[in-house]
Scaffold this motif. Structure first.
Motif, PDB file in Angstrom:
ATOM      1  N   GLU A   1     -32.282  -6.618  -3.917  1.00 33.68           N
ATOM      2  CA  GLU A   1     -31.116  -7.157  -4.618  1.00 33.68           C
ATOM      3  C   GLU A   1     -30.925  -8.635  -4.289  1.00 33.68           C
ATOM      4  OE1 GLU A   1     -27.549  -7.595  -6.795  1.00 33.68           O
ATOM      5  OE2 GLU A   1     -29.274  -6.264  -6.928  1.00 33.68           O
TER       6      GLU A   1
ATOM      7  N   ASP B   1     -20.927 -12.968  -4.600  1.00 32.10           N
ATOM      8  CA  ASP B   1     -19.991 -12.612  -3.528  1.00 32.10           C
ATOM      9  C   ASP B   1     -20.149 -11.151  -3.126  1.00 32.10           C
ATOM     10  OD1 ASP B   1     -19.002 -15.155  -3.382  1.00 32.10           O
ATOM     11  OD2 ASP B   1     -17.233 -14.772  -4.621  1.00 32.10           O
ATOM     12  N   ALA B   2     -20.400 -10.271  -4.127  1.00 29.56           N
ATOM     13  CA  ALA B   2     -20.548  -8.849  -3.827  1.00 29.56           C
ATOM     14  C   ALA B   2     -21.749  -8.589  -2.926  1.00 29.56           C
ATOM     15  CB  ALA B   2     -20.677  -8.048  -5.114  1.00 29.56           C
ATOM     16  N   ALA B   3     -22.739  -9.470  -2.984  1.00 24.54           N
ATOM     17  CA  ALA B   3     -23.928  -9.285  -2.148  1.00 24.54           C
ATOM     18  C   ALA B   3     -23.640  -9.551  -0.676  1.00 24.54           C
ATOM     19  CB  ALA B   3     -25.053 -10.203  -2.629  1.00 24.54           C
ATOM     20  N   GLU B   4     -22.521 -10.239  -0.390  1.00 19.50           N
ATOM     21  CA  GLU B   4     -22.114 -10.517   0.997  1.00 19.50           C
ATOM     22  C   GLU B   4     -23.294 -11.034   1.828  1.00 19.50           C
ATOM     23  OE1 GLU B   4     -20.402  -6.934   2.482  1.00 19.50           O
ATOM     24  OE2 GLU B   4     -18.532  -7.188   1.392  1.00 19.50           O
TER      25      GLU B   4
ATOM     26  N   ALA C   1     -18.960 -13.395  -8.873  1.00 21.56           N
ATOM     27  CA  ALA C   1     -18.636 -12.070  -8.331  1.00 21.56           C
ATOM     28  C   ALA C   1     -19.904 -11.338  -7.895  1.00 21.56           C
ATOM     29  CB  ALA C   1     -17.890 -11.255  -9.387  1.00 21.56           C
ATOM     30  N   GLU C   2     -20.963 -11.493  -8.663  1.00 17.38           N
ATOM     31  CA  GLU C   2     -22.243 -10.856  -8.329  1.00 17.38           C
ATOM     32  C   GLU C   2     -22.776 -11.381  -7.000  1.00 17.38           C
ATOM     33  OE1 GLU C   2     -26.158  -9.746 -10.972  1.00 17.38           O
ATOM     34  OE2 GLU C   2     -25.496 -11.828 -10.979  1.00 17.38           O
TER      35      GLU C   2
ATOM     36  N   ARG D   1     -17.432 -16.528 -13.660  1.00 15.60           N
ATOM     37  CA  ARG D   1     -16.777 -15.544 -12.785  1.00 15.60           C
ATOM     38  C   ARG D   1     -17.694 -14.353 -12.522  1.00 15.60           C
ATOM     39  NH1 ARG D   1     -11.353 -16.282 -16.291  1.00 15.60           N
ATOM     40  NH2 ARG D   1     -10.319 -17.886 -15.000  1.00 15.60           N
TER      41      ARG D   1
ATOM     42  N   ARG E   1     -31.667  -3.209  -0.501  1.00 19.91           N
ATOM     43  CA  ARG E   1     -30.787  -4.333  -0.156  1.00 19.91           C
ATOM     44  C   ARG E   1     -31.527  -5.669  -0.276  1.00 19.91           C
ATOM     45  NH1 ARG E   1     -26.471  -7.482   0.176  1.00 19.91           N
ATOM     46  NH2 ARG E   1     -25.975  -8.281   2.261  1.00 19.91           N
TER      47      ARG E   1
END
Length: 558
Positions: free
Chosen positions: A314, A203-206, A200-201, A196, A311
């Motif tokens: 990351e 998904d957070a990067a979109e 989440a990491e 998870r 950005r």
């Protein structure tokens, strides 16, 4: 049936073409003349691996091609569906080809279309059966003996075996998955937390590919803003800034256009040039306007550059952490989602697996029972037919037993039993495993007896010195057996025995010679007195030996 075999630049052979006939085809030659090259060429057409330094020295590549008659129904096999789609409808002939470069890399062709070595293996094995020099040694392996028995049992039996193997793989897969779930049960919460967190990491990067490509381009503009400004400014100055004479490029172009317009209407050629000057003037003014707009929007913004760099850094960190590429990163995210769902529903999934395992095991057991019954029926028939053939091969009184022993694991990858062939070479002797009971010559004859069971009809059968270790009257018996097989289906035999070669419908001789300091091998068909001379050579006699020539003629006439 193999109609033609063409070879170019394969070891000693610069160029050769063999046109085979129905029946028994013999290939002979002195030791070292290159008979094994012919065998290797056929192996290449079956998808075999190219040997090191197989290309003739000085040649850019080697090439092997075989023209086969297509037996009815062969291409209807579902396993050949992809190959069939690349071929014309209902072909009567098909060409298999293999090209080998000096680097060792190969390319394959079927019907003139690109293919893989696996494609050649799949199709070639249905057109040609190959029994090499050391094939009889493989016969001592339990796996090879199982294949012999199952092949002898027939296509329906082989279909059952295929279904069993599929069912066995399904059972093992279910058992592994269930064992994995139970093994991870204690660490499930820890694994879920990690999955998870990683998801989440990500998904957070979109991650948006279009956005990331735009950011990469923007970073380059921001990094080189000064250089870009200098270049655009210099270009604009050249177009629109007056020089020492008070003119600029745009004004000079406008003046040129005016001069031509003043003489317009007289010569169509000059009028056309004037139109082009006018178009250039308009285009130059547009470029000047766009350069001004570009310079107005070009700013060195350190804060924005830092944001873009952060950005992209990351995203790069995530890529390096989860596979090294963006595709690998996205694939890892999908695996995390699937594993989270699997572990989150572990109890339900375990119950579902347990419910599926018992029926799968039952299906496997039923298929295993059918395999066992088929093998028991085939074992007796196989032993009887091989014993009858061994009589023809001068092993009168030899007996063969096909023993079925329970598999140590209960059910293995190929069924509930292991197969062992046991042989007694003389009457009154107890049977022993093939590896202990038979000499090389006897194993060759057993191999010939077994190979002949599947040699008739559809496939061309190739024997590469299957008569090794055989001589005397036994050699004649081996030759008779090969000729009998040739009457049922095409046989190609690479042999050193005159008793075998004398029975062939077509005879090819390979000779080695030295030309210009290079050793070359040539293949030619021999007939008439040339055939008599070759049989004499095989008998160990000189060309002028009349007694040997008479013996050769008697062998050919027998």
């Amino acid at each position: 049936m193999l109609h033609d075999l063409r070879i170019e630049n394969l070891l000693l052979i610069e160029r050769a073409e063999l046109r085979f006939e129905a029946g028994l085809n013999a290939i002979t030659g002195e030791t070292g003349a290159g008979k094994t090259v012919l065998a290797h060429s056929l192996d290449l057409l079956l998808g075999g691996r190219a040997r090191a330094q197989i290309v003739r020295p000085g040649a850019p590549e080697a090439y092997v091609e075989g023209v086969f008659e297509v037996p009815p129904g062969v291409l209807d096999d579902p396993e050949l569906a992809e190959i069939r789609e690349r071929l014309p409808d209902n072909p009567t002939e098909i060409v298999l080809g293999r090209r080998i470069g000096t680097s060792g890399r190969t390319s394959a062709f079927i019907g003139g279309r690109s293919a893989s070595a696996a494609d050649l293996q799949a199709l070639g094995s249905r057109l040609l059966a190959f029994y090499g020099q050391h094939e009889h040694r493989k016969l001592t392996l339990a796996s090879a003996q199982l294949e012999v028995l199952d092949s002898f049992a027939g296509p329906e039996h082989l279909a059952i075996r295929g279904a069993y193997e599929k069912a066995h793989r399904e059972v093992l897969s279910l058992e592994r998955e269930l064992a994995d779930l139970r093994q991870r049960e204690g660490a499930r919460e820890r694994d879920l937390d990690l999955l998870r967190f990683e998801l989440a990491e990500i998904d957070a990067a979109e991650l948006d590919p279009a956005e990331l490509e735009g950011l990469a381009a923007e970073r380059e503009r921001l990094r080189h803003a000064g250089r870009l400004r200098d270049g655009a400014g210099a270009a604009l100055a050249a177009i629109a800034d007056p020089d020492a004479d008070g003119t600029d490029a745009a004004a000079a172009l406008a003046s040129a256009g005016g001069a031509v317009t003043g003489a317009g209407g007289v010569d169509a050629a000059l009028d056309s040039l004037g139109e082009r000057i006018s178009a250039l003037s308009l285009e130059l003014n547009d470029v000047a306007a766009e350069l001004r707009s570009y310079l107005d929007g070009l700013e060195a913004d350190p804060a924005r550059l830092d944001a873009v760099e952060e950005r992209l850094a990351e995203v790069d960190r995530l890529e390096r952490k989860h596979g090294g590429t963006r595709d690998a990163l996205l694939a890892h995210a999908e695996r995390c989602r699937a594993e989270i769902e699997r572990l989150g529903n572990a109890e339900e999934l375990a119950a579902e697996l347990e419910a599926r395992i018992d029926p799968a095991r039952g299906e496997r057991a039923a298929l295993a029972a059918k395999l066992t019954a088929g093998r028991k029926r085939a074992a007796k028939k196989l032993a009887k037919e091989v014993e009858a053939t061994l009589v023809e091969l001068a092993m009168d009184g030899a007996s063969l037993e096909v023993r079925l022993d329970p598999h140590p694991d209960g059910l293995g990858a190929a069924g509930a039993e292991r197969v062992e062939l046991l042989l007694a070479t003389n009457p009154g002797m107890p049977v022993s495993p093939l590896r202990d009971a038979a000499s090389g010559g006897e194993l060759s004859r057993v191999m010939l007896a077994l190979g002949g069971l599947g040699a008739a009809g559809e496939r061309t059968t190739v024997f590469d010195e299957i008569d090794a270790g055989v001589g005397g009257t036994t050699a004649r018996a081996v030759g008779e057996r090969l000729r009998a097989l040739g009457e049922r289906g095409q046989v190609i035999c690479i042999t050193h025995l005159p008793q075998v070669a004398s029975l062939a419908s077509a005879h090819f001789r390979i000779d080695k010679r030295i030309e210009g300091g290079a050793t070359l091998a040539a293949v030619e068909r021999v007939e008439g007195e040339g055939l008599v001379a070759e049989i004499c050579r095989m008998l160990g006699a000189d060309a002028g030996d009349e007694a040997a020539a008479q013996h050769a003629r008697e062998l050919l006439a027998a």
